[in-house]
Design an enzyme around this catalytic site. Structure first.
Site, short mmCIF file in Angstrom:
data_model
loop_
_atom_site.label_atom_id
_atom_site.label_comp_id
_atom_site.label_asym_id
_atom_site.label_seq_id
_atom_site.Cartn_x
_atom_site.Cartn_y
_atom_site.Cartn_z
N ASP A 501 0.83 -1.21 0.00
CA ASP A 501 0.00 0.00 0.00
C ASP A 501 0.87 1.26 0.00
OD1 ASP A 501 -2.37 1.46 0.08
OD2 ASP A 501 -3.23 0.25 1.69
N ASP A 571 -10.92 1.94 -3.18
CA ASP A 571 -11.43 1.65 -1.84
C ASP A 571 -12.95 1.64 -1.83
OD1 ASP A 571 -9.08 1.21 -0.55
OD2 ASP A 571 -9.03 3.09 0.57
#
Ligand code: GLA
Length: 766
Positions: A501, A571
């Site tokens: 990430d 997301d």
């Protein structure tokens, strides 16, 4: 097909080898069998060829359906002559001729369509290269010196008229898709350092025209992949990231077609994408004589790369292609190219396993027993990979602390990760773990020990985002730290997958440890180190797979895709929002890397309630994952999920590797969307149909399939939802494509999916 990408930037001097004859033959055979270039079987494309005509000084590159022509003009400049559909083998071009002086205000250097031009003379359009020399000179005039053709590769060396500045333009043609990879290598052979202030990989020139339309992708966190369209007018549109990373706000991809007469499947489309995960720039410019050119590479904003005597700078790769089959055809060429030539293990990247991820279920609150419980539940529905997300390391309770301290949190995992990993293995899944290697929380041991390791300007504020700062990966000590902790983690634990990430973009991008003249090198060296860490980790741990995530899709480009196996799409996991997000994603990138989780309903994003079937069908259009809180599921949910995971496994090769047709796009607030994927061998087609809301009793539009063999027979099976009762159990490809299928979708947020299996007849059997 030889993998074209992974070594990128690891060594700027290494050259890629070409495709072997055997590989080309196998490909040609495969293409012939699958009819890839156009869906219904046609003759295999000839291999790529590059020819030089010494009399006219013209280079001609032919690959798949595309011809690209450039030449040396009377001023020894490299000039674009043609880019478009493949021309006749005997067609030839006269020597390139620079544009005449149109007016004293528009000198030939500005109006001539250059392949690659230095800022010098009276150049007013976007330069490919701009240099400041130590004596203050900033004039650069590049002329042809020599060239080398090696199979499907062409290198052309250019040099400044008086200074020892050399630029090698590198072309590599892909025989299967016609996609050209272009890059430039800049070399300082003068006896002093100079500073490169702007460096593009290439300029692409389109045929003269005033009716062009530009498509590009924009977005933000939670809403990536919006497809934008606008006419190209005189002036310039700049697509860019100044963020130190690819960014979700613009993706480094463009497509240009002509307004009117073009749709998803018809019309000519010129497209391109940059392979670079740092600040980038693509400028699309129509000049005063209606010439359209596209220049792309490093972002010139705040750029400054000091090149020492004897050093080279390799620009990013800029890929470009042409399709005669509309924007749908352009996407399919890119998808195929990514799978066969870019992704790790290309041309046979592994199919994505069905994964479970704990993030939306547990947030930071991970622990041994909780994760084991989720793992048991995930395994019961057929999940193949269990991924523990954020929260397992350092003093990480929320997003305020812990990043940088990559030891297993002893309160949450008193016996380390082994018991959990063993449990996951005993359930016949492999294990994946979340990491965010380039970041640090000020509240961490790492930052307390090395406050100088972050990007910063001495004495200036250090702006935090999500309570974190960016480690300066350009620093050799930071690079070593990041590589070593990851290597150790992989050595000590049986980890099959890393979700990598990157949850913020740069601020105050200073590098105080090096000389002021070298500090801006951070824009290049950071990314090179990122790539080299990924490449080295992959070499040392060849079975480990990696996902590129950046708070969603903030780092998706053809550079990172050469080193990672999949990407996080957004997301935003609302299955309805996802239709639009995923639709935009596929303009540039293959569904084979597009991770799509089934999450809880109502979704946290919009509080929208959607059936589990709808959520599954939305995610099954990409690489399926489950991100729901399984502790809340009913036995019926588990039964549905188990059935749909099994269905997905029976179609995943088609979805992940096949040819995608956007039959109805969800763009422009469409009430419906329909996608179809046809497997490479043509044996299966899978169609997903979604209805937002029905209105005034109108039936769902008839679905006309594409890419089938008109003469073959296909048997239909419904995966979910309802089709009209008069739908035949089997029919010809012609029937499915021309008569079509009616889905019985009424109400709000309804979905259906069906497959067609080829059962006989058709071209293959003739
Ligand atoms: C980012 C990712 C999420 C999740 C969180 C964890 O936002 O996109 O999927 O991993 O970080 O902090």
């Amino acid at each position: 097909m030889k993998k074209m990408h992974a070594e990128l930037f690891v060594s700027s001097r290494r050259r890629h080898s070409g495709f072997s004859l055997a590989q080309l033959c196998i490909l040609a055979l495969l293409l012939c069998l699958t009819g890839f270039i156009t869906p219904v079987a046609h003759a295999a494309p000839a291999p790529a060829s590059i020819r030089y005509d010494a009399a006219t000084r013209v280079f001609r590159i032919d690959a798949a359906g595309t011809t690209y022509v450039l030449g040396v003009n009377e001023h020894q400049q490299l000039q674009s002559l043609y880019w478009g559909p493949r021309l006749g083998a005997g067609d030839s071009f006269p020597q390139a001729k620079a544009m005449p002086e149109a007016a004293s205000f528009d000198l030939p250097v500005t109006t001539t369509p250059h392949e690659f031009v230095g800022w010098g003379g009276g150049l007013y359009v976007e330069p490919d290269l701009k240099i400041t020399f130590p004596d203050g000179n900033r004039d650069l005039a590049l002329k042809y010196v020599s060239h080398k053709i090696d199979g499907n590769k062409l290198d052309i060396v250019m040099k400044d008229i008086s200074r020892e500045v050399y630029v090698t333009l590198q072309y590599q043609a892909d025989a299967e898709t016609g996609i050209l990879r272009r890059s430039a290598e800049i070399e300082n052979r003068t006896d002093a350092p100079f500073t490169i202030e702007q460096a593009a990989a290439a300029t692409w020139n389109l045929p003269r025209g005033t009716d062009y339309r530009l498509r590009y992708l924009t977005g933000r966190w939670g809403a990536e992949w919006s497809v934008q369209q606008q006419p190209i007018h005189p002036g310039k549109t700049v697509l860019e990231s100044r963020r130190g990373t690819t960014g979700a706000q613009n993706n480094p991809w463009f497509a240009i077609d002509r307004e009117g007469g073009n749709d998803q499947e018809a019309g000519g489309v010129w497209f391109g994408a940059l392979g670079w995960s740092g600040s980038w720039q693509i400028s699309v410019e129509q000049d005063q004589l209606q010439q359209v050119r596209v220049t792309g590479g490093f972002n010139s904003f705040d750029f400054g790369y000091r090149l020492q005597k004897g050093e080279h700078l390799q620009t990013p790769y800029f890929y470009g292609g042409y399709s005669s089959h509309g924007i749908g055809g352009a996407s399919r060429l890119l998808h195929r190219f990514e799978i066969d030539s870019v992704l790790p293990h290309a041309p046979h990247p592994k199919l994505r396993p069905v994964l479970y991820n704990s993030w939306e279920a547990t947030g930071f609150n991970v622990n041994e027993s909780g994760q084991m419980e989720l793992a048991e539940k995930a395994a019961s529905i057929g999940v193949e990979r269990f991924v523990m997300d954020d929260g397992w390391f350092g003093q990480r309770k929320d997003d305020h602390a812990g990043l940088g301290d990559w030891y297993v949190n002893p309160q949450k995992f008193p016996h380390g990760l082994k018991p959990l990993i063993d449990k996951v293995h005993s359930l016949h899944m492999d294990f994946g773990l979340w990491v965010e290697p380039e970041m640090v929380n000020p509240d961490s041991d790492l930052y307390r020990k090395h406050p100088d390791w972050v990007l910063n300007f001495t004495g200036r504020p250090r702006t935090e985002a999500r309570n974190q700062l960016v480690l300066n990966l350009a620093r050799p000590d930071v690079r070593a730290y990041v590589f070593n902790f990851l290597d150790k983690l992989l050595n000590e634990n049986d980890i099959a997958f890393l979700k990598w990430d990157y949850n913020r973009n740069w601020s105050e991008p200073g590098w105080p440890a090096v000389a002021p003249e070298d500090q801006k090198k951070v824009y290049v060296d950071f990314i090179r180190n990122l790539y080299s860490i990924l490449a080295e980790l992959r070499a040392k741990h060849p079975s480990v797979e990696i996902e590129s995530c950046s708070g969603g899709a903030g780092r998706v480009d053809l550079g990172i895709l050469g080193l990672t196996d999949e990407v996080w799409t957004s997301d935003n996991t609302d299955a309805y929002d996802r239709l639009l997000i995923q639709n935009g994603f596929t303009y540039a990138y293959t569904p084979g890397v597009m991770m799509a989780w089934v999450t809880d309903s109502p979704t946290w994003v919009n509080q929208r309630t959607l059936s589990l079937e709808y959520r599954f069908l939305s995610s099954m259009q990409g690489s399926l994952g489950i991100g729901a809180n399984l502790s809340k599921w009913t036995p019926e949910d588990f039964a549905t999920a188990k059935k749909m995971v099994a269905q997905y496994k029976s179609i995943r090769e088609t979805v992940q590797r096949g040819s995608l047709y956007r039959l109805i796009t969800p763009e422009n607030n469409s009430e419906q969307s329909v996608t179809e994927s046809v497997s490479r061998d043509g044996s299966q087609a899978v169609t997903f149909a979604f209805l937002h809301s029905s209105r005034e009793g109108y039936p769902f539009p008839r679905i006309y399939l594409r890419g089938l063999d008109a003469d073959a027979t296909y048997r239909l099976s419904t995966l979910d939802g309802k089709l009209a009762p008069d739908t035949p159990a089997s029919a010809s490809g012609a029937y499915w494509m021309h008569r079509g299928v009616d889905a019985q979708l009424r109400g709000d947020f309804r979905a259906a999916a069906f497959t067609l299996e080829r059962v006989g007849g058709g071209t293959a059997e003739k």
